[in-house]
Write a protein that holds these residues in place. Structure first.
Motif, PDB file in Angstrom:
ATOM      1  N   SER B  20      42.789  32.126  45.533  1.00 12.60           N
ATOM      2  CA  SER B  20      41.341  32.345  45.512  1.00 12.60           C
ATOM      3  C   SER B  20      41.021  33.809  45.738  1.00 12.60           C
ATOM      4  N   PHE B  47      32.063  33.737  34.174  1.00 10.85           N
ATOM      5  CA  PHE B  47      31.046  32.820  34.679  1.00 10.85           C
ATOM      6  C   PHE B  47      29.788  33.569  35.054  1.00 10.85           C
ATOM      7  N   TYR B  49      26.437  32.418  37.557  1.00  7.02           N
ATOM      8  CA  TYR B  49      26.020  31.329  38.445  1.00  7.02           C
ATOM      9  C   TYR B  49      24.827  31.747  39.295  1.00  7.02           C
ATOM     10  N   ILE B  56      29.463  28.796  31.868  1.00  6.12           N
ATOM     11  CA  ILE B  56      30.881  29.092  31.741  1.00  6.12           C
ATOM     12  C   ILE B  56      31.153  29.646  30.347  1.00  6.12           C
ATOM     13  N   ASN B  62      40.146  25.798  32.156  1.00 14.62           N
ATOM     14  CA  ASN B  62      39.574  25.051  33.280  1.00 14.62           C
ATOM     15  C   ASN B  62      40.405  25.171  34.552  1.00 14.62           C
ATOM     16  N   ARG B  63      41.489  25.936  34.502  1.00 11.00           N
ATOM     17  CA  ARG B  63      42.231  26.261  35.738  1.00 11.00           C
ATOM     18  C   ARG B  63      41.409  27.207  36.623  1.00 11.00           C
ATOM     19  N   SER B  65      37.880  28.143  38.413  1.00  6.14           N
ATOM     20  CA  SER B  65      36.635  27.500  38.827  1.00  6.14           C
ATOM     21  C   SER B  65      35.943  28.346  39.886  1.00  6.14           C
ATOM     22  N   LYS B  67      33.294  28.794  43.001  1.00  8.07           N
ATOM     23  CA  LYS B  67      32.767  27.958  44.092  1.00  8.07           C
ATOM     24  C   LYS B  67      31.801  28.816  44.885  1.00  8.07           C
ATOM     25  N   HIS B  77      38.450  30.413  42.185  1.00  8.60           N
ATOM     26  CA  HIS B  77      39.686  29.678  42.424  1.00  8.60           C
ATOM     27  C   HIS B  77      40.477  29.593  41.129  1.00  8.60           C
ATOM     28  N   ASN B  79      43.957  27.816  39.610  1.00 14.33           N
ATOM     29  CA  ASN B  79      45.063  26.867  39.802  1.00 14.33           C
ATOM     30  C   ASN B  79      46.188  27.161  38.818  1.00 14.33           C
TER      31      ASN B  79
END
Lengths: 108, 113
Positions: B20, B47, B49, B56, B62-63, B65, B67, B77, B79
């Motif tokens: 992260s 992104f 927000y 997006i 989609n790994r 994201s 927050k 984040h 992944n």
């Protein structure tokens, strides 16, 4: 789809020479365009925006809708102008679409 | 007073890990962003927000994201890190009602080995 093109990756000039960094865009709506600058080891920062029609650090840029261009100009380059310059267009969600960037090198 | 800050400044990690990057702005802005700058210095939005809407960029895997625990923070984040994720990631913020000027953080250099 919106797109911003900066045809020159590198522009090298001597101190005191005029500078023009080219930017062309494609956008279906009424464009809002910016120039951002990134000096060495510093964060990206706004240089100027077309709606302000201002001159910052001697730089100006005029929106030409007929040619879909927003070129950045300065009549006399200074060594401290050496940096990475990005042209950007704002679109949906206030997201910026950047051009590929032009590295300006001003030689003494 | 740092307007937009990011931590860490440098991040070196191995493929497959989850990591992260944190971003905080103290400007009271309503919208925050993440951008990726690759090795060729191309800058791409990932992104956008605000407290109502996440937008997006469709090219983002989609790994990745975002927050947002509150209006002042937008963390990223990632992944299952891949080698191609190596880049500099910039956070930015703006107050849309005051025009579109975005204020950028100092960047986080991510290296995936």
């Amino acid at each position: 789809a919106q797109r911003v093109t900066q045809p020159e990756k590198l522009l090298s000039v001597f101190k005191g020479a005029p500078v023009e960094l080219k930017c062309n865009y494609s956008y279906s709506g009424s464009p809002e365009l910016f120039w951002y600058v990134q000096y060495s080891r510093q964060r990206l920062q706004l240089l100027l925006r077309h709606i302000s029609r201002e001159s910052i650090k001697g730089f100006t840029a005029d929106l030409n809708k007929g040619e879909t261009s927003f070129h950045l100009k300065k009549p006399f380059a200074q060594e401290e102008d050496s940096a990475m310059y990005y042209c950007a267009l704002v679109g949906a969600g206030n997201m910026l679409t950047f051009g590929g960037g032009t590295r300006l090198m001003v030689k003494p | 007073d740092t307007a937009v800050s990011q931590t860490p400044k440098y991040l070196v990690t191995q493929m497959g890990n989850d990591k992260s990057i944190k971003c905080e702005q103290n400007l009271g802005h309503d919208t925050m962003y993440w951008y990726k700058q690759d090795s060729k210095k191309f800058l791409k939005i990932m992104f956008s927000y605000n407290n109502k809407e996440l937008i997006i960029n469709e090219t983002v895997p989609n790994r990745f994201s975002p927050k947002s625990p509150d209006k002042a923070h937008l963390n990223l984040h990632i992944n299952s890190l891949e080698l191609g994720d190596s880049a500099v990631y910039f956070c930015a913020s703006s107050q849309v009602a005051r025009g579109h000027e975005q204020y950028f953080g100092p960047g986080t250099r991510l290296t995936v080995t």
